[in-house]
Design a protein around this motif. Structure first.
Motif, short mmCIF file in Angstrom:
data_model
loop_
_atom_site.label_atom_id
_atom_site.label_comp_id
_atom_site.label_asym_id
_atom_site.label_seq_id
_atom_site.Cartn_x
_atom_site.Cartn_y
_atom_site.Cartn_z
N GLU A 319 0.82 -1.20 0.00
CA GLU A 319 0.00 0.00 0.00
C GLU A 319 0.85 1.26 0.00
O GLU A 319 0.54 2.24 -0.66
N THR A 464 -0.56 2.81 11.21
CA THR A 464 -1.38 2.23 10.14
C THR A 464 -0.89 0.84 9.77
O THR A 464 0.30 0.51 9.93
N TRP A 502 -7.37 15.16 12.84
CA TRP A 502 -8.46 14.18 12.80
C TRP A 502 -8.37 13.24 14.00
O TRP A 502 -9.38 12.94 14.64
N GLU A 513 -10.74 2.43 10.96
CA GLU A 513 -10.97 3.85 10.69
C GLU A 513 -9.66 4.58 10.44
O GLU A 513 -9.57 5.47 9.58
N ASP A 515 -6.88 3.24 9.20
CA ASP A 515 -6.40 2.85 7.87
C ASP A 515 -7.19 3.53 6.77
O ASP A 515 -6.63 3.95 5.74
N ALA A 516 -8.52 3.64 6.96
CA ALA A 516 -9.35 4.29 5.94
C ALA A 516 -9.00 5.77 5.81
O ALA A 516 -8.94 6.31 4.70
N ARG A 517 -8.75 6.43 6.94
CA ARG A 517 -8.36 7.84 6.90
C ARG A 517 -7.04 8.03 6.18
O ARG A 517 -6.85 8.98 5.42
N ARG A 519 -5.83 6.13 3.79
CA ARG A 519 -6.06 5.96 2.35
C ARG A 519 -6.68 7.20 1.74
O ARG A 519 -6.36 7.58 0.61
N ASP A 520 -7.58 7.84 2.49
CA ASP A 520 -8.20 9.07 1.99
C ASP A 520 -7.18 10.21 1.92
O ASP A 520 -7.23 11.04 1.01
N SER A 521 -6.24 10.23 2.88
CA SER A 521 -5.25 11.31 2.95
C SER A 521 -4.12 11.14 1.96
O SER A 521 -3.55 12.12 1.47
N CYS A 522 -3.76 9.88 1.68
CA CYS A 522 -2.59 9.59 0.82
C CYS A 522 -2.99 8.61 -0.27
O CYS A 522 -2.57 7.44 -0.25
N PRO A 523 -3.80 9.04 -1.23
CA PRO A 523 -4.23 8.11 -2.30
C PRO A 523 -3.08 7.70 -3.19
O PRO A 523 -2.05 8.37 -3.24
#
Length: 523
Positions: A319, A464, A502, A513, A515-517, A519-523
C-alpha cells in the motif's frame, strides 16, 4: 587458509578403505546419517559452548533446499566448493548428494570444508570420507580460524579467488570493536559487526568471477545502520539472485531453539543484477513453498542511501508503494528521530523510584499503553523519575508534544511498529522536563517538542497497517531502531498535521478507521 589442514581419515591398520558410493544408491543416506549425528550432538554440546562459537548446525531439509538453489552447472566444468563453518558437514553432504544424483554436471569436484571446533571436525572428516571417489572428488577438511586465515590471504598478497561455489551456515555472534577478528577484517577491506556477515563477505572475496554463494543467515543484515557497510560491500560485488524467507521465527533451527528470523540468499560474484527470485515457506518442511519474481528495484529501492534489502511476500505492490503521497523524508518535514537519551545504568545514582520535587518524569516502554501515556503506572519495577541536576540535564528534553515508538516489541505482538503520542497534560502541572529512556525512539524538533497536530499525525501514520506491512519487508526482528524510522518515507507535513487533527477529534478511532483515513489522505 593454507595452514591447519586436516585430511579425511585415510585407510590404515584396522580401518577399511571407505567404499565409493554408486549414484544408484540412496543419495540422501549419508546426509541423513549426518543429521542423526547432529540431533544427538546438539543435546550433548553445552549451550555456552554453542554460544561462544555461534554454532547452530543445519538440519537435513534445509541443507537439501540450499543445495537445490544452485543452477546445474556445466558438464565440462570443475567445481571448487567452499563450506566455511562446516559443522558436521550437512551442507557439503547435500551438495555432493545432488552432484552424485546427476543434479550437477561437473566432471570433478574439489570440496574444502572448514571447521574450527575440534569436537566436530573428526566427525566432519569421517562423514565426508564416505564420498571417496579419487578420480572425481577431492576433499580437504581444514581446522584453524576461517576469518583470520581467509583475511590474511587478502592482506599478504596471496589472494586467490578460485572457488566456484560456496554453501554456508556461518556462525552467529557479535564481533567486538577491538577484537582480532575486526582488525583482521578491516585490514582486508571488510567492515562488519558479526561473525555471519564476516563469513559471507570473505566467501564472496574468495569466489572466482561468476562464483555462486548460497548462505542461510539471520535477516538482521537487511536493515539497520550497523550492517550498512556489509550491505554496500555485498551489493557492490554480487548480484542478488534469490532469497528464501521462513515465515516462522523458530523453525529453521528448532532443535537449537533459535528465534532469529532467517533467510537463505543466492549471490553471484560479479554478476549483472537482474530480477530476484523470492520464495517463502512457513518452516523447514517447505510444504507451503510459494515463489515469485521481483524487479531488483522492489528489493533495494534506488533512492535508498541505506541500501535496505526488502523481501516482498506478495507479487502485489504494498500500500505504501502505491501511495503517491508518501514521498517525504523526515528531513523534508523538519523532524528528527533519536533513541531515548537516558541510559539508566549510566545514571543509576540519579534515578528515583517515585517522582518528587526536583525530579522529572522518566518514561520507559511500559509507560506506553494503547495510544496514551500510562505514567506513573506501567506495573514494572522501574524508577519513575530522574533528578534534574547538572549531571542529568543534558539528557533531558523539555516537556511538550512528542511521538514515541518503542524499540522492542514482543514476539507475540501483532505489530512491529507501535507509536504513541506524548502530551504535556500527561504529567503533573509545572512539569518542565522529561526523561526518555534508551528503549524508546523519540520524534522531536532539535531536541524539543513537536506541534501538537504533527505529533499526533506521526503517531497515526506509524500505527497504520500500511506502515507495519512495509516495515516487515525489510526488518526481520522485533527491534525498531531510530535508523529504520529515519529511512522510511512519510506523507508531507501538512498531510500529517491534518491526520493529527483528525486523530485529536477522534481519539478512539479503530484500526479500520485509522487505515481508511490514511487511504483518503494519501491516495
Amino acid at each position: 587458509m593454507e595452514e591447519h589442514v586436516l585430511s579425511a581419515p585415510a585407510a590404515g591398520p584396522g580401518r577399511k578403505k571407505p567404499r565409493a558410493k554408486k549414484a544408484s544408491e540412496d543419495t540422501h543416506s549419508l546426509l541423513e546419517r549426518a543429521d542423526q549425528l547432529r540431533r544427538g550432538l546438539s543435546q550433548t554440546i553445552d549451550g555456552r559452548h554453542k554460544s561462544t562459537l555461534g554454532q547452530f548446525m543445519t538440519p537435513a531439509p534445509v541443507a537439501r533446499f540450499m543445495a537445490a538453489m544452485f543452477p546445474p552447472g556445466s558438464s565440462a566444468g570443475e567445481c571448487r566448493l567452499l563450506d566455511a563453518g562446516a559443522g558436521l558437514g550437512a551442507l557439503t553432504c547435500a551438495f555432493l548428494d545432488r552432484w552424485r544424483a546427476g543434479g550437477f554436471g561437473f566432471a570433478r569436484v574439489e570440496a574444502t570444508a572448514c571447521e574450527v571446533d575440534d569436537r566436530l571436525r573428526d566427525h566432519l572428516a569421517a562423514s565426508l570420507s564416505q564420498y571417496a571417489d579419487p578420480a572425481r572428488l577431492a576433499i580437504d577438511v581444514r581446522g584453524g580460524d576461517f576469518i583470520l586465515d581467509a583475511a590474511a590471504v587478502f592482506t599478504d598478497g596471496r589472494a586467490r579467488r578460485t572457488h566456484t561455489h560456496a554453501i554456508l551456515n556461518p556462525p552467529y555472534r557479535k564481533l567486538g570493536a577491538k577484537s582480532a577478528h575486526r582488525l583482521a577484517l578491516r585490514q582486508a577491506g571488510i567492515e562488519t559487526v558479526n561473525l555471519y556477515t564476516a563469513f559471507v563477505a570473505l566467501a564472496v572475496e574468495l569466489m572466482a568471477p561468476g562464483g555462486l554463494v548460497v548462505a542461510i543467515i539471520p535477516r538482521s543484515f537487511c536493515n539497520g545502520t550497523y550492517h550498512r557497510p556489509f550491505r554496500e560491500h555485498l551489493l557492490a560485488r554480487c548480484a542478488l539472485r534469490a532469497v528464501h524467507l521462513f515465515h516462522s521465527r523458530s523453525q529453521a533451527f528448532s532443535d537449537d531453539e533459535v528465534l532469529q528470523e532467517n533467510v537463505i540468499v543466492l549471490l553471484e560474484r560479479g554478476g549483472a543484477q537482474g530480477p530476484v527470485a523470492v520464495t517463502t515457506s512457513t518452516d523447514d518442511r517447505f510444504a507451503d513453498l510459494a515463489a515469485a519474481e521481483h524487479p531488483f528495484e522492489r528489493i533495494v529501492f534506488p533512492d535508498d542511501a541505506q541500501r535496505f534489502i526488502h523481501v516482498p511476500t506478495s507479487a502485489q505492490a504494498t500500500e505504501l508503494e502505491q501511495a503517491a503521497g508518501v514521498q517525504s523524508s523526515l528531513a523534508d518535514i523538519g523532524v528528527q528521530v533519536s533513541t531515548g537519551p537516558v541510559v539508566d545504568f549510566r545514571l543509576k545514582e540519579h534515578l528515583r523510584a517515585q517522582p518528587g520535587p526536583g525530579s522529572a518524569p522518566l518514561l520507559y516502554p511500559q509507560h506506553f499503553a494503547g495510544r496514551r501515556v500510562a505514567w506513573p503506572g506501567g506495573g514494572a519495577k522501574k524508577p519513575l523519575a530522574i533528578e534534574v541536576n547538572e549531571a542529568t540535564r543534558r539528557w533531558l528534553m523539555p516537556a511538550g508534544f512528542y511521538c514515541v515508538v518503542r524499540r522492542l516489541s514482543s514476539k507475540e505482538e501483532k505489530r512491529r511498529v507501535v507509536a504513541h503520542g506524548v502530551r504535556p497534560g500527561d504529567f503533573p502541572p509545572g512539569t518542565g522536563l522529561l526523561g526518555f529512556e534508551n528503549h524508546v525512539n523519540v520524534f522531536h524538533i532539535q531536541r524539543g517538542g513537536l506541534p501538537e497536530a504533527l505529533a499526533h499525525g506521526l503517531a497515526a501514520y506509524l500505527n497504520t497497517t500500511a506502515v507495519d506491512e512495509a516495515f516487515r519487508r525489510f526488518s526481520g526482528h522485533t527491534q525498531v531502531n531510530a535508523g529504520d524510522l529515519k529511512a522510511m518515507r512519510y506523507p508531507a507535513r501538512d498531510v500529517l498535521e491534518a491526520f493529527g487533527r483528525w486523530l485529536i477529534a477522534y481519539p478512539d478511532a479503530t484500526q479500520e478507521e485509522l487505515d481508511a483515513r490514511f487511504r483518503d489522505s494519501c491516495p
